[in-house]
Scaffold this active site. Structure first.
Site, short mmCIF file in Angstrom:
data_model
loop_
_atom_site.label_atom_id
_atom_site.label_comp_id
_atom_site.label_asym_id
_atom_site.label_seq_id
_atom_site.Cartn_x
_atom_site.Cartn_y
_atom_site.Cartn_z
N TYR A 12 6.66 48.40 -34.07
CA TYR A 12 6.02 47.74 -32.88
C TYR A 12 4.83 48.61 -32.73
CZ TYR A 12 10.76 45.64 -31.91
OH TYR A 12 11.77 45.05 -32.09
N GLU A 25 8.33 37.16 -27.58
CA GLU A 25 9.04 36.27 -28.27
C GLU A 25 8.28 35.08 -28.69
OE1 GLU A 25 11.46 38.02 -29.19
OE2 GLU A 25 11.55 39.32 -27.54
#
Length: 611
Positions: A393, A306
């Protein structure tokens, strides 16, 4: 109409909203927000303007003149199942700003309302989750990452609660001192026992990064610009503070790798267990599931991801969801560089192995629709939540890792810093990245098949599974398991959750269930505090027919709302016998009110597919 995004009604020929002044009255008893939005356009506009909405009741539209004049508006009669409902405004000549009043639905897809019995603080709680296209269920907007906005936010909440947002906190004040711009009548806004929390976001963000939460929230400081918030009192806050104690150091490492941290603060909010993701990268206020608090500090790996979004995703954003790999592939690369600097190369190598395995499983998931194995898939008419996967990803990471191997790490580091500095606070597409790559790395298109990587299906032949000594040991121990040998205490003494997950995923499923129960008796995996480990073991129990764990599986499905865990367990149950399918249906019927609306929809799809 010239749409800029297959997931938005936004017309590319018209200006977009560049600033939103929002006032929200949070009605916990009805699970509704009564709101107003003063929207400012990027340029004056006359005539029709389209905004995205989903299940919103729009009450009025008016000019900002004194006195205000009504603006004609209409909502499409039939909502699109993916896009929601177009709101069409007939703007007067050269309009730059206008005001809307509206109310959300109790079933707003971006919001989860929790009653006091569902929270650790025994206080009501609400939080938003707007990614990928759910901001439109909170307020009318151009809900596309192509249209970045700044915003101000007033949250009117019960005075016993606190509120946070992905923005700078300005003040907590009496409602009488806050202009609510018509969000509701004065008597409601200024009722006794209410308080207003005010926030400002001066840096432009895509609408999916709009985020707030309100409830019985406390906090602990971690460093000069880092703080952790949570509901649940001192115990949860103390555990979270210990788990994330190294966050300040990670911010410094990120700055060394990728350039200045542009968002002033990096705070964390640990949400109730129903939060559907491991984390959400909202700038200034990352949202986290409590399942990342493992008690050993390894939850910081989620925080690293994050944090990395602060540069790759939040600063530079994919223009549409068809270019989602620009967010997540870059961030997966960046977070592994941060973890490598903080925790060492061996842990990163193991992480890449884990990602490689997940990528290969994703290829199997999409074997009947290989379009979604592309880095840049065509997604018109497709709900992004339905095809959310490891492709952006891990295939995105593999693409960048391939470039790094070709030109060397020092050169790639310089390229990455220049890329971030060039496009910060912009939303771009894959073609823009490729042109920048070819300009700054001359001849790269002759060394790497860029078209195959971006447009091709499956995993390109020059992708690479890393060579990991730890993983080889894990595979060896997994082979021994089939012959009835459990790993010794010495062999697993230094394992973290990551090693256990890889071991469990490598175990054969054609073994006696007694062997699985023996493994659990020795290492208590079904009771692991690391939810990744626990879910991996429970999935193994389902696949090997260990029915003695069905009570634990049911308990887990009713206490954990993280989408990846629920997808694994519900999919495993739904693929099994009629009895397991019926169990899955019953558990979902009893647990669905606990789940976030996004997760509820995903599980419904899984169960209907295997019905």
């Amino acid at each position: 109409m010239a749409p800029v995004d297959p997931h938005s009604y936004t017309d590319g020929a018209h200006p977009v909203v560049s600033h939103a002044a929002l006032s929200f009255y949070l009605d916990f008893s009805a699970s509704i927000i009564h709101g107003s939005a003063l929207l400012t356009l990027s340029a004056p506009h006359s005539g029709d303007l389209l905004l995205d909405t989903r299940a919103l009741a729009v009450h009025s539209a008016s000019t900002v003149a004194d006195p205000p004049e009504p603006i004609p508006f209409s909502l499409a009669a039939t909502p699109d199942p993916v896009l929601g409902t177009a709101l069409t405004l007939a703007l007067p000549r050269d309009t730059t700003s206008f005001r809307l009043t509206f109310s959300t639905s109790p079933d707003a897809s971006a919001l989860q309302w929790l009653a006091p019995p569902q929270t650790a603080s025994a206080q009501p709680f609400v939080y938003s989750q707007c990614h990928p296209i759910h901001a439109r269920s909170i307020f009318p907007c151009h809900d596309t990452p192509a249209a970045r906005i700044t915003f101000s936010l007033l949250l009117n909440v019960p005075a016993k609660l606190s509120a946070v947002a992905a923005a700078r906190h300005v003040a907590r004040r009496d409602p009488l001192l806050s202009d609510h711009c018509g969000a509701c009548d004065d008597d409601l806004w200024c009722a006794p026992g209410r308080i207003v929390e005010e926030f400002q976001m001066e840096q432009s963000v895509p609408p999916y990064l709009f985020a707030f939460a309100a409830g019985g929230i406390g906090f602990r400081d971690l460093g000069a610009r880092t703080r952790v918030y949570a509901e649940g009192g001192d115990k949860m806050l103390d555990e979270a503070a210990r788990e994330f104690a190294g966050v300040e150091e990670m911010v410094r490492v990120g700055e060394g790798l990728f350039g200045p941290y542009e968002w002033e603060r990096f705070d964390l909010l640990v949400l109730p267990p129903s939060f559907p993701y491991a984390g959400m990268e909202n700038p200034r206020m990352v949202f986290l599931t409590p399942t990342v608090i493992k008690g050993d500090g390894t939850g910081a790996r989620v925080v690293a991801h994050e944090l990395a979004h602060s540069w790759t995703g939040n600063l530079i954003t994919n223009k549409t969801n068809e270019h989602f790999w620009l967010n997540e592939g870059f961030t997966k690369y960046a977070d592994r560089r941060i973890v490598e600097a903080v925790q060492g190369e061996a842990q990163v190598t193991l992480s890449i192995v884990l990602g490689w395995r997940r990528l290969n499983r994703t290829m199997e998931r999409f074997k009947d629709n290989m379009e979604f194995t592309k880095l840049k898939p065509k997604m018109a008419g497709i709900d992004p939540d339905d095809v959310y996967s490891e492709v952006p990803y891990e295939k995105g990471f593999q693409f960048l890792w391939r470039i790094e191997r070709q030109i060397g790490r020092p050169a790639f580091e310089e390229f990455l810093k220049k890329y971030i500095a060039t496009f910060k606070f912009q939303s771009i597409d894959t073609e823009t990245f490729l042109e920048f790559l070819k300009t700054n790395v001359p001849g790269i298109e002759n060394q790497i098949d860029l078209h195959l990587w971006v447009e091709g299906t499956g995993i390109p032949p020059d992708a690479m599974e890393p060579d990991s000594a730890i993983y080889k040991k894990i595979c060896y121990l997994a082979v021994e398991f089939k012959s009835g040998k459990l790993p010794s205490e010495d062999e697993v003494a230094d394992w973290s959750g990551q090693e256990w997950v890889l071991y469990l995923e490598n175990l054969p499923t054609d073994v006696e269930s007694s062997l699985v129960t023996a493994l659990d008796e020795q290492y208590k995996l079904s009771e692991s505090r690391d939810c990744d480990v626990k879910v991996a073991f429970l999935q193994l129990a389902i696949l090997t027919g260990c029915k003695c764990y069905f009570n634990e599986i049911e308990k887990c499905l009713k206490q954990v709302g993280r989408m990846r865990h629920l997808r694994l367990l519900y999919s495993s149950l739904a693929k099994d016998s009629r009895k397991e399918k019926m169990l899955a249906q019953r558990i979902f019927s009893e647990a669905q009110e606990f789940y976030h609306p996004i997760v509820r929809s995903v599980v419904e799809t899984i169960l209907s597919k295997h019905n």
